[in-house]
Design a protein around this motif. Sequence first.
Motif, PDB file in Angstrom:
ATOM      1  N   SER A 242      -1.405   4.166  -7.835  1.00 26.65           N
ATOM      2  CA  SER A 242      -0.873   3.651  -6.553  1.00 26.65           C
ATOM      3  C   SER A 242      -1.848   3.641  -5.479  1.00 26.65           C
ATOM      4  CB  SER A 242       0.297   4.807  -6.034  1.00 26.65           C
ATOM      5  OG  SER A 242      -0.479   6.107  -5.566  1.00 26.65           O
ATOM      6  N   ALA A 243      -1.567   2.736  -4.482  1.00 23.15           N
ATOM      7  CA  ALA A 243      -2.488   2.636  -3.493  1.00 23.15           C
ATOM      8  C   ALA A 243      -1.714   2.736  -2.197  1.00 23.15           C
ATOM      9  CB  ALA A 243      -3.237   1.309  -3.475  1.00 23.15           C
ATOM     10  N   HIS A 244      -1.965   3.247  -1.212  1.00 23.90           N
ATOM     11  CA  HIS A 244      -1.315   3.454   0.120  1.00 23.90           C
ATOM     12  C   HIS A 244      -2.242   3.335   1.336  1.00 23.90           C
ATOM     13  CE1 HIS A 244       1.857   6.572  -1.494  1.00 23.90           C
ATOM     14  NE2 HIS A 244       1.793   5.354  -2.096  1.00 23.90           N
ATOM     15  N   HIS A 245      -2.007   2.344   2.040  1.00 27.68           N
ATOM     16  CA  HIS A 245      -2.655   1.986   3.276  1.00 27.68           C
ATOM     17  C   HIS A 245      -1.863   1.557   4.542  1.00 27.68           C
ATOM     18  CE1 HIS A 245      -6.447   1.497   5.552  1.00 27.68           C
ATOM     19  NE2 HIS A 245      -7.114   1.536   4.734  1.00 27.68           N
ATOM     20  N   TYR A 246      -1.969   2.066   5.756  1.00 26.15           N
ATOM     21  CA  TYR A 246      -1.560   1.409   6.819  1.00 26.15           C
ATOM     22  C   TYR A 246      -2.439   1.216   8.007  1.00 26.15           C
ATOM     23  CZ  TYR A 246       2.850   3.821   5.065  1.00 26.15           C
ATOM     24  OH  TYR A 246       3.816   3.945   4.005  1.00 26.15           O
ATOM     25  N   PHE A 247      -1.789   0.234   8.772  1.00 28.77           N
ATOM     26  CA  PHE A 247      -2.751  -0.367   9.806  1.00 28.77           C
ATOM     27  C   PHE A 247      -2.133  -0.462  11.178  1.00 28.77           C
ATOM     28  CE2 PHE A 247      -3.281  -2.140   5.590  1.00 28.77           C
ATOM     29  CZ  PHE A 247      -4.694  -2.174   5.341  1.00 28.77           C
ATOM     30  N   GLU A 248      -3.314  -0.124  12.211  1.00 34.01           N
ATOM     31  CA  GLU A 248      -2.375  -0.154  13.440  1.00 34.01           C
ATOM     32  C   GLU A 248      -3.203  -0.719  14.501  1.00 34.01           C
ATOM     33  OE1 GLU A 248      -2.131   3.697  15.441  1.00 34.01           O
ATOM     34  OE2 GLU A 248      -3.805   4.529  14.383  1.00 34.01           O
ATOM     35  N   ASN A 249      -2.782  -1.193  15.555  1.00 29.70           N
ATOM     36  CA  ASN A 249      -3.583  -1.695  16.920  1.00 29.70           C
ATOM     37  C   ASN A 249      -3.859  -0.385  17.608  1.00 29.70           C
ATOM     38  OD1 ASN A 249      -4.641  -2.867  18.921  1.00 29.70           O
ATOM     39  ND2 ASN A 249      -2.755  -4.136  19.507  1.00 29.70           N
ATOM     40  N   ALA A 250      -4.861  -0.034  17.537  1.00 28.78           N
ATOM     41  CA  ALA A 250      -5.453   1.123  18.187  1.00 28.78           C
ATOM     42  C   ALA A 250      -6.109   0.743  19.461  1.00 28.78           C
ATOM     43  CB  ALA A 250      -6.637   1.870  17.658  1.00 28.78           C
ATOM     44  N   GLY A 251      -5.834  -0.475  20.154  1.00 28.54           N
ATOM     45  CA  GLY A 251      -6.356  -0.907  21.111  1.00 28.54           C
ATOM     46  C   GLY A 251      -7.243  -2.101  21.569  1.00 28.54           C
ATOM     47  N   VAL A 252      -7.745  -2.257  20.337  1.00 34.62           N
ATOM     48  CA  VAL A 252      -8.784  -3.457  20.380  1.00 34.62           C
ATOM     49  C   VAL A 252      -8.189  -4.485  19.111  1.00 34.62           C
ATOM     50  CG1 VAL A 252     -11.032  -4.173  19.701  1.00 34.62           C
ATOM     51  CG2 VAL A 252     -10.718  -2.036  20.750  1.00 34.62           C
ATOM     52  N   LEU A 253      -7.583  -5.350  19.822  1.00 31.60           N
ATOM     53  CA  LEU A 253      -6.911  -6.447  18.913  1.00 31.60           C
ATOM     54  C   LEU A 253      -7.800  -7.158  17.814  1.00 31.60           C
ATOM     55  CD1 LEU A 253      -4.097  -7.780  18.160  1.00 31.60           C
ATOM     56  CD2 LEU A 253      -4.929  -9.613  20.141  1.00 31.60           C
ATOM     57  N   PHE A 291       0.609  -1.127  -5.102  1.00 35.22           N
ATOM     58  CA  PHE A 291       0.321  -1.048  -3.841  1.00 35.22           C
ATOM     59  C   PHE A 291       1.881  -0.463  -3.070  1.00 35.22           C
ATOM     60  CE2 PHE A 291      -3.456  -2.019  -1.005  1.00 35.22           C
ATOM     61  CZ  PHE A 291      -3.253  -1.232   0.020  1.00 35.22           C
ATOM     62  N   ASP A 292       2.253   0.599  -3.279  1.00 37.96           N
ATOM     63  CA  ASP A 292       3.526   0.754  -3.000  1.00 37.96           C
ATOM     64  C   ASP A 292       3.877   1.535  -1.583  1.00 37.96           C
ATOM     65  OD1 ASP A 292       2.946   3.672  -3.940  1.00 37.96           O
ATOM     66  OD2 ASP A 292       3.228   3.065  -5.962  1.00 37.96           O
ATOM     67  N   GLU A 293       2.743   1.473  -0.715  1.00 41.57           N
ATOM     68  CA  GLU A 293       3.088   1.793   0.689  1.00 41.57           C
ATOM     69  C   GLU A 293       2.006   0.989   1.394  1.00 41.57           C
ATOM     70  OE1 GLU A 293       3.490   5.885   2.260  1.00 41.57           O
ATOM     71  OE2 GLU A 293       4.578   6.574   0.406  1.00 41.57           O
ATOM     72  N   TRP A 294       2.503  -0.125   2.182  1.00 44.70           N
ATOM     73  CA  TRP A 294       1.552  -0.528   3.201  1.00 44.70           C
ATOM     74  C   TRP A 294       2.453  -1.211   4.336  1.00 44.70           C
ATOM     75  CZ3 TRP A 294       2.009  -5.769   4.239  1.00 44.70           C
ATOM     76  CH2 TRP A 294       2.921  -6.655   3.919  1.00 44.70           C
ATOM     77  N   ASN A 295       1.830  -1.281   5.417  1.00 41.02           N
ATOM     78  CA  ASN A 295       2.588  -1.860   6.509  1.00 41.02           C
ATOM     79  C   ASN A 295       1.508  -1.655   7.888  1.00 41.02           C
ATOM     80  OD1 ASN A 295       4.346  -3.327   8.159  1.00 41.02           O
ATOM     81  ND2 ASN A 295       6.002  -1.960   7.803  1.00 41.02           N
ATOM     82  N   THR A 342      -3.493 -10.677  -7.114  1.00 35.52           N
ATOM     83  CA  THR A 342      -2.482 -10.475  -8.183  1.00 35.52           C
ATOM     84  C   THR A 342      -2.781 -10.388  -9.351  1.00 35.52           C
ATOM     85  OG1 THR A 342      -0.282 -11.647  -8.685  1.00 35.52           O
ATOM     86  CG2 THR A 342      -2.268 -13.177  -8.682  1.00 35.52           C
ATOM     87  N   ASP A 343      -4.242 -10.537  -9.725  1.00 39.90           N
ATOM     88  CA  ASP A 343      -4.522 -10.206 -10.898  1.00 39.90           C
ATOM     89  C   ASP A 343      -4.696  -8.800 -11.246  1.00 39.90           C
ATOM     90  OD1 ASP A 343      -6.698 -10.147  -9.113  1.00 39.90           O
ATOM     91  OD2 ASP A 343      -8.334 -10.434 -10.731  1.00 39.90           O
ATOM     92  N   ARG A 344      -4.815  -7.809 -10.265  1.00 42.80           N
ATOM     93  CA  ARG A 344      -4.925  -6.535 -10.307  1.00 42.80           C
ATOM     94  C   ARG A 344      -3.969  -5.768  -9.636  1.00 42.80           C
ATOM     95  NH1 ARG A 344      -9.577  -4.627 -13.196  1.00 42.80           N
ATOM     96  NH2 ARG A 344      -8.324  -2.793 -13.476  1.00 42.80           N
ATOM     97  N   VAL A 345      -3.375  -6.531  -8.498  1.00 43.49           N
ATOM     98  CA  VAL A 345      -2.301  -5.731  -7.822  1.00 43.49           C
ATOM     99  C   VAL A 345      -0.916  -6.380  -8.513  1.00 43.49           C
ATOM    100  CG1 VAL A 345      -1.129  -5.224  -5.497  1.00 43.49           C
ATOM    101  CG2 VAL A 345      -3.602  -5.335  -5.731  1.00 43.49           C
ATOM    102  N   HIS A 346       0.073  -5.494  -9.095  1.00 47.10           N
ATOM    103  CA  HIS A 346       0.905  -6.013  -9.808  1.00 47.10           C
ATOM    104  C   HIS A 346       2.365  -5.507  -9.208  1.00 47.10           C
ATOM    105  CE1 HIS A 346      -1.035  -6.672 -14.040  1.00 47.10           C
ATOM    106  NE2 HIS A 346      -1.783  -7.303 -12.940  1.00 47.10           N
ATOM    107  N   ALA A 347       2.027  -4.874  -8.278  1.00 46.47           N
ATOM    108  CA  ALA A 347       3.520  -4.344  -7.504  1.00 46.47           C
ATOM    109  C   ALA A 347       3.071  -4.112  -6.033  1.00 46.47           C
ATOM    110  CB  ALA A 347       4.147  -3.264  -8.008  1.00 46.47           C
ATOM    111  N   ALA A 348       3.955  -3.930  -5.013  1.00 45.71           N
ATOM    112  CA  ALA A 348       3.513  -3.887  -3.676  1.00 45.71           C
ATOM    113  C   ALA A 348       4.869  -3.468  -2.975  1.00 45.71           C
ATOM    114  CB  ALA A 348       2.695  -4.614  -2.948  1.00 45.71           C
ATOM    115  N   CYS A 349       4.689  -2.434  -2.035  1.00 38.71           N
ATOM    116  CA  CYS A 349       6.075  -2.139  -1.354  1.00 38.71           C
ATOM    117  C   CYS A 349       5.833  -2.016   0.035  1.00 38.71           C
ATOM    118  CB  CYS A 349       6.849  -0.827  -1.699  1.00 38.71           C
ATOM    119  SG  CYS A 349       7.280  -0.823  -3.401  1.00 38.71           S
ATOM    120  N   LEU A 350       6.382  -3.008   1.202  1.00 41.51           N
ATOM    121  CA  LEU A 350       6.323  -2.801   2.387  1.00 41.51           C
ATOM    122  C   LEU A 350       7.145  -1.509   2.898  1.00 41.51           C
ATOM    123  CD1 LEU A 350       5.696  -4.511   5.034  1.00 41.51           C
ATOM    124  CD2 LEU A 350       8.024  -5.093   5.108  1.00 41.51           C
ATOM    125  N   ALA A 351       6.370  -0.470   3.732  1.00 38.13           N
ATOM    126  CA  ALA A 351       6.920   0.699   4.006  1.00 38.13           C
ATOM    127  C   ALA A 351       7.203   0.562   5.353  1.00 38.13           C
ATOM    128  CB  ALA A 351       6.179   1.751   3.369  1.00 38.13           C
TER     129      ALA A 351
END
Length: 514
Positions: A242-253, A291-295, A342-351
């Motif tokens: 599994s891979a999990h990663h979230y991204f945010e706008n911390a003030g610098v676009l 990559f079953d948690e990303w957003n 897509t050769d190595r990421v075989h599933a992904a879930c928008l969380a």
Amino acid sequence: MAAARGRVTGNPAFVVGPVRRETFGAFVEHLGRCVYTGIYEPGHPTADDAGWRRDVLDLVRELGVGLVRYPGGNFVSGYRWEDGIGPKEDRPARLDLAWHSTETNQVGLDDFMDWCAKAGVEPMLAVNLGTRGVQEALDIVEYCNHPGGTALSDLRRKNSSDEPYGVRFWCLGNEMDGEWQIGHKPAAEYARLAATTARAMRMADDGLRLVVCGSSNSGMATFGEWERQVLSEAYEVVDFVSAHHYFENAGVLEDHLAAGVVMDRFVRDIVAHIDHVKSVRKSSKAVNISFDEWNVWHMNSPRTPLPSGDDWPEAPELLEDLYTVADAVVVGDLLITLLNHTDRVHAACLAQLVNVIAPIMTRPGGAAWKQTIFHPFALTSAHARGTVLRLAVVSPSFASPRHGEIPALSAAATHDPASGEVTVFAVNRSTADPLHLDVDLGGFDGLQLTEALSFTNDDPLWHASEQDSTSVLPRTLEGAALDGGRLAAELAPVSWSVFRLARTAGMTKGERRA
């Protein structure tokens, strides 16, 4: 001043891998209002006989979700799946320690499988390896997948379904490297439990696709070493990390718009850790990434705080982020990154799917509407078909204070050999400068540009609301043209675009406009 130029070359001979429907997954956790007053609200004007909101079901189908992970997330590490089966009036209420809430268990396993069938999605189930272990995992597999003639399979037949559910995807716990996780374990302890559980589950059903917990995020002090220890124990009995990663706008676009580059580096690092273990083990088996948690998740923004103390509410408002146009551009860019791996990421879930950091929002008893991030996801899911092309991309760059020089252009393209259709997805990450896009598709014969859409706005911080979710939508990109096998368009700053090209028999080369 003339716009900077970004050049892309795509050819059907150079392919990354297939477009996978599992790439367009989502996540339903018993967290906040994702389930209760999200997908499920008996008494709502649109609710069906089972209590599912049909307005939300319609939006889920439009979103184009192919796979849904359930029931967590942090929630699963304290969950007893047996609480959510059988007559609703007999189901116990429990304390949910993960989100300091009360779980009524009015939605459980059988209910979720009914919802999946109505939504047209494949389930991905997570087992509790926080407070539970091998036997409980075997029990839920037997309940779900055995045809009948045993205590648990016959209980399923009594409760809901004569036919087995045939669940293929299973997560072996959730974020077990994190100290916030109920039942958190060090790598060696989790590795032994996960490997033992995986072997037993395969004895019960040898067709399972098993996901072992990778690091919770790339910032974990144990990232890399966790993967090494866990895979050294479990490599031969699992299919995915599994891979999990979230991204945010911390003030610098500019930093926020570099998210696709950050995800790309993260995927490459995980692949390196997987393949290191494969090499050391001298294995012929391929383990890939779920990559079953990303957003985008604005973790530092003001929002309803987590309940505490004696307050254990049912389905409180939690993590209900409002997404901007810039967030949607980032989500579109992250989908581009997932396609290009897509050769190595075989599933992904928008969380997640509804209300909780989600593309769909609801009001209890009222409307459901689309957030900005809904649009790039739905259009990518609808039009990415066939194979993902391996593109050559040449791009100007811009400066991100946190991440350095970043390519302004991000692109992916898919080709469906059966229909001949080609779809190009492109993002201009620059916050200030338009970008002239030049795509060389000379390796494809007889293409016609049938649609060019772009999602952008003069104010990249505009967000949708219940009162206004339609004034900023994907719109036709004027001036996009195909001439002599070359696609040309002007991409506005902070924009996501999609170009659809169809093969037309007997066409001659020449200018084709959207």
